[in-house]
Design a protein around this motif. Structure first.
Motif, PDB file in Angstrom:
ATOM      1  N   UNK A 172     -15.064  -6.200   9.753  1.00 41.85           N
ATOM      2  CA  UNK A 172     -13.804  -6.681   9.472  1.00 41.85           C
ATOM      3  C   UNK A 172     -12.724  -5.014   9.073  1.00 41.85           C
ATOM      4  N   UNK A 173     -12.206  -5.178   9.610  1.00 45.64           N
ATOM      5  CA  UNK A 173     -10.970  -3.934   8.703  1.00 45.64           C
ATOM      6  C   UNK A 173      -9.467  -4.637   9.061  1.00 45.64           C
ATOM      7  N   UNK A 174      -8.622  -3.977   8.090  1.00 45.21           N
ATOM      8  CA  UNK A 174      -7.711  -4.038   7.656  1.00 45.21           C
ATOM      9  C   UNK A 174      -6.442  -3.677   7.804  1.00 45.21           C
ATOM     10  N   UNK A 175      -5.380  -3.202   8.492  1.00 39.39           N
ATOM     11  CA  UNK A 175      -3.713  -2.710   9.021  1.00 39.39           C
ATOM     12  C   UNK A 175      -3.183  -3.434   8.131  1.00 39.39           C
ATOM     13  N   UNK A 176      -2.417  -2.528   7.555  1.00 38.26           N
ATOM     14  CA  UNK A 176      -0.601  -2.614   6.652  1.00 38.26           C
ATOM     15  C   UNK A 176       0.595  -1.627   7.428  1.00 38.26           C
ATOM     16  N   UNK A 177       1.801  -2.539   7.971  1.00 40.58           N
ATOM     17  CA  UNK A 177       2.677  -1.692   8.751  1.00 40.58           C
ATOM     18  C   UNK A 177       4.183  -2.180   7.763  1.00 40.58           C
ATOM     19  N   UNK A 178       4.545  -1.597   7.427  1.00 42.05           N
ATOM     20  CA  UNK A 178       5.605  -1.776   6.941  1.00 42.05           C
ATOM     21  C   UNK A 178       7.048  -0.910   7.738  1.00 42.05           C
ATOM     22  N   UNK A 179       7.731  -1.513   7.640  1.00 45.01           N
ATOM     23  CA  UNK A 179       9.611  -1.366   7.930  1.00 45.01           C
ATOM     24  C   UNK A 179       8.987  -1.154   9.752  1.00 45.01           C
ATOM     25  N   UNK A 180       8.565  -1.694  10.510  1.00 50.37           N
ATOM     26  CA  UNK A 180       8.948  -1.702  11.446  1.00 50.37           C
ATOM     27  C   UNK A 180      10.099  -2.416  12.263  1.00 50.37           C
ATOM     28  N   UNK A 181      10.852  -1.783  12.951  1.00 46.07           N
ATOM     29  CA  UNK A 181      12.041  -2.503  13.888  1.00 46.07           C
ATOM     30  C   UNK A 181      12.115  -3.436  14.000  1.00 46.07           C
TER      31      UNK A 181
END
Length: 360
Positions: A232-241
């Motif tokens: 299991x992997x986790x990704x956090x992405x902040x500030x896409x358009x």
């Protein structure tokens, strides 16, 4: 072959013109608790509706402690009704169960229900916010300050990609019995079907869900987990358009993690990684996201997202049918072993996570 795979992963990420603030992100291996890669993971950022992960976490904690159970009542107060959209829009005095409130919180991202849940758990919104910040400190979210249970714009409400990864991992590891809530792709409320904003739920095989968020100041954010071949992997992405770019970037980073192509800080423990925020104030993307006309990003190569697949029928939510309200001044009723609804049909790659519970 390895070079070809690296190029393929890079091509799944979105090509974009130069911008004042690039998205921040972090990718972690959830089971091992280690960081695989990041960019500006300690940059202060408005959390938007990802705040609701903490609201869910504290609700789960109250359920596990026996303070609440799935059928306990959540009263939608006048204070909750006053919250702006997105919301369920119920009248003051409406009662829903904790179970239904959690579905509305996670899938609809309902701001009114977030406040109602906070008031149910802590007695008042102010008390709940204090609990949120106390829990954030306990978890080691040193850069995070909460000001409300839903993530609507508020002075001083900030976090980082790293801190949100800490929170997301805590939700996953501490409450495995409630993971199914995050996989629900749509709810049915009366005749309305309300779909999750998390595109990965129907476009990325093995995804387990989690939470999206958007306000003008923060851009488009997501915390997402996926499980493939037992990892299991986790990704956090902040500030896409845009919501589309948010999903594309998250999927590309997950692909890179599963293929072993991310590097830079491999093996560093999340608990000790960038525990303090970067200097300076929080990002504010309002002008760029909401006040500037932008051309759509051009995509290079193949999309990291899968063709859309059908997960499940919308899960029904409803008002009423809760336990009777406890006498005034009395805490919630004792917990009993009531099963959590399970999604149907079975989620791709989730057989190992099934706990034998059934749909209501």
């Amino acid at each position: 072959m390895r070079l070809a795979l690296i190029i393929a992963v890079l091509l799944t990420l979105v090509a974009a013109p130069a911008r004042a603030t690039d998205p921040a992100y972090i990718v972690i291996d959830v089971g091992r608790g280690v960081v695989l890669n990041h960019h500006d993971a300690n940059q202060l950022w408005p959390p938007a509706s990802i705040t609701k992960l903490m609201t869910a976490y504290l609700t789960f904690k109250a359920m596990q402690a026996g303070q609440l159970r799935p059928t306990s009542p959540v009263v939608v107060t006048a204070n909750a009704v006053a919250e702006p959209p997105s919301k369920m829009g119920y009248r003051s005095g409406t009662i829903v169960t904790v179970d239904n409130a959690l579905k509305m919180l996670i899938v609809r991202s309902a701001n009114d229900i977030a406040v109602a849940l906070g008031e149910t758990v802590a007695g008042s919104e102010a008390n709940f916010v204090a609990m949120m910040n106390q829990e954030a400190r306990r978890l080691g979210m040193n850069a995070t300050r909460f000001a409300n249970p839903n993530g609507l714009p508020a002075s001083g409400q900030v976090t980082t990609a790293r801190d949100l990864a800490v929170l997301g991992r805590a939700v996953w590891m501490d409450f495995p019995q409630y993971r199914e809530y995050f996989r629900i792709s749509a709810i049915r409320a009366g005749r309305k079907i309300l779909r999750s904003h998390n595109t990965l739920l129907e476009r990325y095989r093995g995804t387990n869900g989690m939470k999206t968020g958007f306000i003008c100041a923060s851009g488009f954010n997501v915390v997402a987990t996926a499980t493939r071949r037992g990892r299991t992997l986790m990704v956090v992405v902040l500030g896409e358009t845009s919501a589309a770019d948010r999903a594309e970037t998250a999927a590309g980073l997950l692909n890179g993690g599963f293929r072993g192509l991310l590097s830079g800080v491999i093996g560093q423990k999340l608990a000790t990684f960038q525990t303090q925020p970067a200097p300076g104030s929080a990002v504010n993307l309002r002008k760029e996201i909401c006040e500037t006309k932008r051309a759509r990003k051009a995509k290079l190569g193949r999309s990291a997202l899968d063709p859309k697949f059908v997960l499940m029928e919308p899960v029904r939510v409803f008002t009423g049918k809760a336990d009777p309200l406890p006498p005034k001044g009395q805490a919630g009723r004792p917990a009993v072993n009531i099963p959590l609804p399970r999604l149907r049909p079975p989620y791709p790659d989730s057989a190992a996570l099934s706990n034998g519970i059934t749909v209501q």
